[in-house]
Design a protein around this motif. Structure first.
Motif, PDB file in Angstrom:
ATOM      1  N   SER A  51       0.832  -1.211   0.000  1.00 11.43           N
ATOM      2  CA  SER A  51       0.000   0.000   0.000  1.00 11.43           C
ATOM      3  C   SER A  51       0.863   1.256   0.000  1.00 11.43           C
ATOM      4  CB  SER A  51      -0.933   0.014   1.214  1.00 11.43           C
ATOM      5  OG  SER A  51      -1.859  -1.039   1.137  1.00 11.43           O
ATOM      6  N   PHE A  52       1.922   1.266   0.819  1.00  7.61           N
ATOM      7  CA  PHE A  52       2.818   2.424   0.847  1.00  7.61           C
ATOM      8  C   PHE A  52       3.540   2.593  -0.487  1.00  7.61           C
ATOM      9  CE2 PHE A  52       3.177   1.543   5.647  1.00  7.61           C
ATOM     10  CZ  PHE A  52       2.093   2.364   5.925  1.00  7.61           C
ATOM     11  N   GLN A  53       3.941   1.482  -1.104  1.00  8.93           N
ATOM     12  CA  GLN A  53       4.587   1.564  -2.421  1.00  8.93           C
ATOM     13  C   GLN A  53       3.648   2.191  -3.450  1.00  8.93           C
ATOM     14  OE1 GLN A  53       5.793  -2.583  -3.005  1.00  8.93           O
ATOM     15  NE2 GLN A  53       7.906  -1.858  -3.163  1.00  8.93           N
ATOM     16  N   LYS A  54       2.405   1.740  -3.466  1.00  8.12           N
ATOM     17  CA  LYS A  54       1.412   2.282  -4.400  1.00  8.12           C
ATOM     18  C   LYS A  54       1.189   3.768  -4.137  1.00  8.12           C
ATOM     19  CE  LYS A  54      -1.135  -2.006  -5.227  1.00  8.12           C
ATOM     20  NZ  LYS A  54      -2.427  -2.697  -5.034  1.00  8.12           N
ATOM     21  N   SER A  55       1.132   4.126  -2.874  1.00 10.58           N
ATOM     22  CA  SER A  55       0.924   5.520  -2.505  1.00 10.58           C
ATOM     23  C   SER A  55       2.043   6.409  -3.041  1.00 10.58           C
ATOM     24  CB  SER A  55       0.821   5.646  -0.985  1.00 10.58           C
ATOM     25  OG  SER A  55       0.660   6.983  -0.604  1.00 10.58           O
ATOM     26  N   ARG A  66       6.118   8.171   2.121  1.00  6.96           N
ATOM     27  CA  ARG A  66       7.559   7.900   1.966  1.00  6.96           C
ATOM     28  C   ARG A  66       8.169   7.506   3.313  1.00  6.96           C
ATOM     29  NH1 ARG A  66      10.416   8.303  -2.237  1.00  6.96           N
ATOM     30  NH2 ARG A  66       9.701   9.320  -4.112  1.00  6.96           N
ATOM     31  N   TYR A  67       7.811   8.207   4.357  1.00  9.10           N
ATOM     32  CA  TYR A  67       8.329   7.884   5.683  1.00  9.10           C
ATOM     33  C   TYR A  67       7.882   6.484   6.098  1.00  9.10           C
ATOM     34  CZ  TYR A  67       9.421   7.940  10.595  1.00  9.10           C
ATOM     35  OH  TYR A  67       9.913   7.601  11.823  1.00  9.10           O
ATOM     36  N   ALA A  68       6.614   6.178   5.884  1.00  6.34           N
ATOM     37  CA  ALA A  68       6.079   4.868   6.258  1.00  6.34           C
ATOM     38  C   ALA A  68       6.759   3.764   5.447  1.00  6.34           C
ATOM     39  CB  ALA A  68       4.566   4.836   6.050  1.00  6.34           C
ATOM     40  N   LEU A  69       6.955   3.997   4.163  1.00  2.09           N
ATOM     41  CA  LEU A  69       7.639   3.020   3.323  1.00  2.09           C
ATOM     42  C   LEU A  69       9.073   2.825   3.816  1.00  2.09           C
ATOM     43  CD1 LEU A  69       7.616   1.137   0.883  1.00  2.09           C
ATOM     44  CD2 LEU A  69       8.170   3.122  -0.557  1.00  2.09           C
ATOM     45  N   GLY A  70       9.730   3.908   4.149  1.00  3.07           N
ATOM     46  CA  GLY A  70      11.083   3.823   4.692  1.00  3.07           C
ATOM     47  C   GLY A  70      11.110   3.052   6.002  1.00  3.07           C
ATOM     48  N   HIS A  71      10.108   3.253   6.820  1.00  2.00           N
ATOM     49  CA  HIS A  71      10.011   2.535   8.098  1.00  2.00           C
ATOM     50  C   HIS A  71       9.933   1.026   7.863  1.00  2.00           C
ATOM     51  CE1 HIS A  71       8.766   1.680  12.216  1.00  2.00           C
ATOM     52  NE2 HIS A  71       7.748   1.010  11.715  1.00  2.00           N
ATOM     53  N   VAL A  72       9.100   0.628   6.906  1.00  2.00           N
ATOM     54  CA  VAL A  72       8.965  -0.808   6.618  1.00  2.00           C
ATOM     55  C   VAL A  72      10.267  -1.348   6.031  1.00  2.00           C
ATOM     56  CG1 VAL A  72       7.695  -2.559   5.312  1.00  2.00           C
ATOM     57  CG2 VAL A  72       6.463  -0.663   6.356  1.00  2.00           C
ATOM     58  N   TYR A  73      10.893  -0.596   5.137  1.00  2.00           N
ATOM     59  CA  TYR A  73      12.199  -1.026   4.624  1.00  2.00           C
ATOM     60  C   TYR A  73      13.187  -1.226   5.778  1.00  2.00           C
ATOM     61  CZ  TYR A  73      11.585  -0.377  -0.467  1.00  2.00           C
ATOM     62  OH  TYR A  73      11.218  -0.490  -1.786  1.00  2.00           O
ATOM     63  N   ALA A  74      13.207  -0.316   6.724  1.00  2.00           N
ATOM     64  CA  ALA A  74      14.118  -0.429   7.871  1.00  2.00           C
ATOM     65  C   ALA A  74      13.800  -1.684   8.685  1.00  2.00           C
ATOM     66  CB  ALA A  74      14.038   0.820   8.737  1.00  2.00           C
ATOM     67  N   LEU A  75      12.527  -1.964   8.896  1.00  2.00           N
ATOM     68  CA  LEU A  75      12.138  -3.178   9.623  1.00  2.00           C
ATOM     69  C   LEU A  75      12.589  -4.435   8.892  1.00  2.00           C
ATOM     70  CD1 LEU A  75       8.514  -2.232  10.759  1.00  2.00           C
ATOM     71  CD2 LEU A  75      10.560  -2.403  12.205  1.00  2.00           C
ATOM     72  N   GLN A  76      12.657  -4.354   7.571  1.00  2.00           N
ATOM     73  CA  GLN A  76      13.107  -5.487   6.752  1.00  2.00           C
ATOM     74  C   GLN A  76      14.633  -5.575   6.687  1.00  2.00           C
ATOM     75  OE1 GLN A  76      11.220  -4.605   2.982  1.00  2.00           O
ATOM     76  NE2 GLN A  76       9.302  -5.592   3.562  1.00  2.00           N
ATOM     77  N   LYS A  78      16.483  -3.403   5.127  1.00  2.00           N
ATOM     78  CA  LYS A  78      16.901  -2.806   3.851  1.00  2.00           C
ATOM     79  C   LYS A  78      17.178  -1.320   4.090  1.00  2.00           C
ATOM     80  CE  LYS A  78      14.197  -6.138   1.225  1.00  2.00           C
ATOM     81  NZ  LYS A  78      13.082  -6.348   0.301  1.00  2.00           N
ATOM     82  N   LEU A  79      18.317  -1.069   4.706  1.00  2.00           N
ATOM     83  CA  LEU A  79      18.608   0.282   5.180  1.00  2.00           C
ATOM     84  C   LEU A  79      18.885   1.269   4.053  1.00  2.00           C
ATOM     85  CD1 LEU A  79      20.693  -0.587   8.347  1.00  2.00           C
ATOM     86  CD2 LEU A  79      18.228  -0.243   8.100  1.00  2.00           C
ATOM     87  N   ALA A  80      19.484   0.829   2.961  1.00  2.00           N
ATOM     88  CA  ALA A  80      19.737   1.738   1.836  1.00  2.00           C
ATOM     89  C   ALA A  80      18.421   2.232   1.232  1.00  2.00           C
ATOM     90  CB  ALA A  80      20.588   1.054   0.773  1.00  2.00           C
ATOM     91  N   GLN A  81      17.473   1.301   1.057  1.00  2.00           N
ATOM     92  CA  GLN A  81      16.159   1.693   0.526  1.00  2.00           C
ATOM     93  C   GLN A  81      15.407   2.578   1.520  1.00  2.00           C
ATOM     94  OE1 GLN A  81      17.455  -1.400   0.397  1.00  2.00           O
ATOM     95  NE2 GLN A  81      16.666  -2.553  -1.343  1.00  2.00           N
ATOM     96  N   ALA A  82      15.554   2.282   2.796  1.00  2.00           N
ATOM     97  CA  ALA A  82      14.911   3.105   3.821  1.00  2.00           C
ATOM     98  C   ALA A  82      15.452   4.524   3.770  1.00  2.00           C
ATOM     99  CB  ALA A  82      15.144   2.502   5.206  1.00  2.00           C
ATOM    100  N   GLU A  83      16.768   4.642   3.714  1.00  2.00           N
ATOM    101  CA  GLU A  83      17.393   5.968   3.653  1.00  2.00           C
ATOM    102  C   GLU A  83      16.929   6.756   2.437  1.00  2.00           C
ATOM    103  OE1 GLU A  83      21.798   8.067   3.529  1.00  2.00           O
ATOM    104  OE2 GLU A  83      21.652   5.892   3.613  1.00  2.00           O
ATOM    105  N   GLU A  84      16.768   6.061   1.317  1.00  2.00           N
ATOM    106  CA  GLU A  84      16.295   6.719   0.093  1.00  2.00           C
ATOM    107  C   GLU A  84      14.913   7.323   0.293  1.00  2.00           C
ATOM    108  OE1 GLU A  84      15.069   5.273  -4.352  1.00  2.00           O
ATOM    109  OE2 GLU A  84      16.843   4.362  -3.457  1.00  2.00           O
ATOM    110  N   GLN A  85      14.048   6.632   1.015  1.00  2.00           N
ATOM    111  CA  GLN A  85      12.694   7.144   1.266  1.00  2.00           C
ATOM    112  C   GLN A  85      12.704   8.297   2.272  1.00  2.00           C
ATOM    113  OE1 GLN A  85      10.141   6.283  -0.644  1.00  2.00           O
ATOM    114  NE2 GLN A  85      11.607   4.916  -1.642  1.00  2.00           N
ATOM    115  N   PHE A  86      13.652   8.273   3.174  1.00  2.00           N
ATOM    116  CA  PHE A  86      13.714   9.320   4.198  1.00  2.00           C
ATOM    117  C   PHE A  86      14.272  10.635   3.654  1.00  2.00           C
ATOM    118  CE2 PHE A  86      14.234   5.710   7.473  1.00  2.00           C
ATOM    119  CZ  PHE A  86      12.858   5.589   7.600  1.00  2.00           C
ATOM    120  N   ARG A  87      14.868  10.621   2.485  1.00  2.00           N
ATOM    121  CA  ARG A  87      15.449  11.849   1.913  1.00  2.00           C
ATOM    122  C   ARG A  87      14.391  12.745   1.329  1.00  2.00           C
ATOM    123  NH1 ARG A  87      21.261  10.543  -0.659  1.00  2.00           N
ATOM    124  NH2 ARG A  87      22.004   9.429   1.129  1.00  2.00           N
TER     125      ARG A  87
END
Length: 87
Positions: A51-55, A66-76, A78-87
């Motif tokens: 859902s966050f990806q679609k959003s 983007r923050y929520a998607l980054g949060h889920v990436y971090a939980l997984q 996947k820190l590089a992808q999380a950081e990308e969403q947090f920018r």
């Protein structure tokens, strides 16, 4: 074929308004997917992730999604992808 200036202006205005409507529709759909992600985050993290990806795909400017998607990436982990969403 020469089109009158008024007709050309009318076509331009119609095209601009159609673009705005489409953009507004994408923003609303993006917000809906974000809300869906929030509602399912604790029960079904994968569904929330999708859902966050679609959003974000519909509205890359949706900072909450983007923050929520980054949060889920971090939980997984996947820190590089999380950081990308947090920018």
């Amino acid at each position: 074929v020469r089109l009158s200036l008024a007709f050309q202006a009318g076509l331009l205005l119609t095209a601009l308004l159609a673009g705005c409507a489409t953009s507004e529709e994408a923003v609303q759909k993006s917000n809906g997917y974000y809300q869906e992600g929030i509602a399912t985050l604790t029960a079904d993290r994968q569904k929330a992730f999708v859902s966050f990806q679609k959003s974000v795909q519909l509205n890359p400017r949706n900072k909450d999604a983007r923050y929520a998607l980054g949060h889920v990436y971090a939980l997984q982990g996947k820190l590089a992808q999380a950081e990308e969403q947090f920018r």
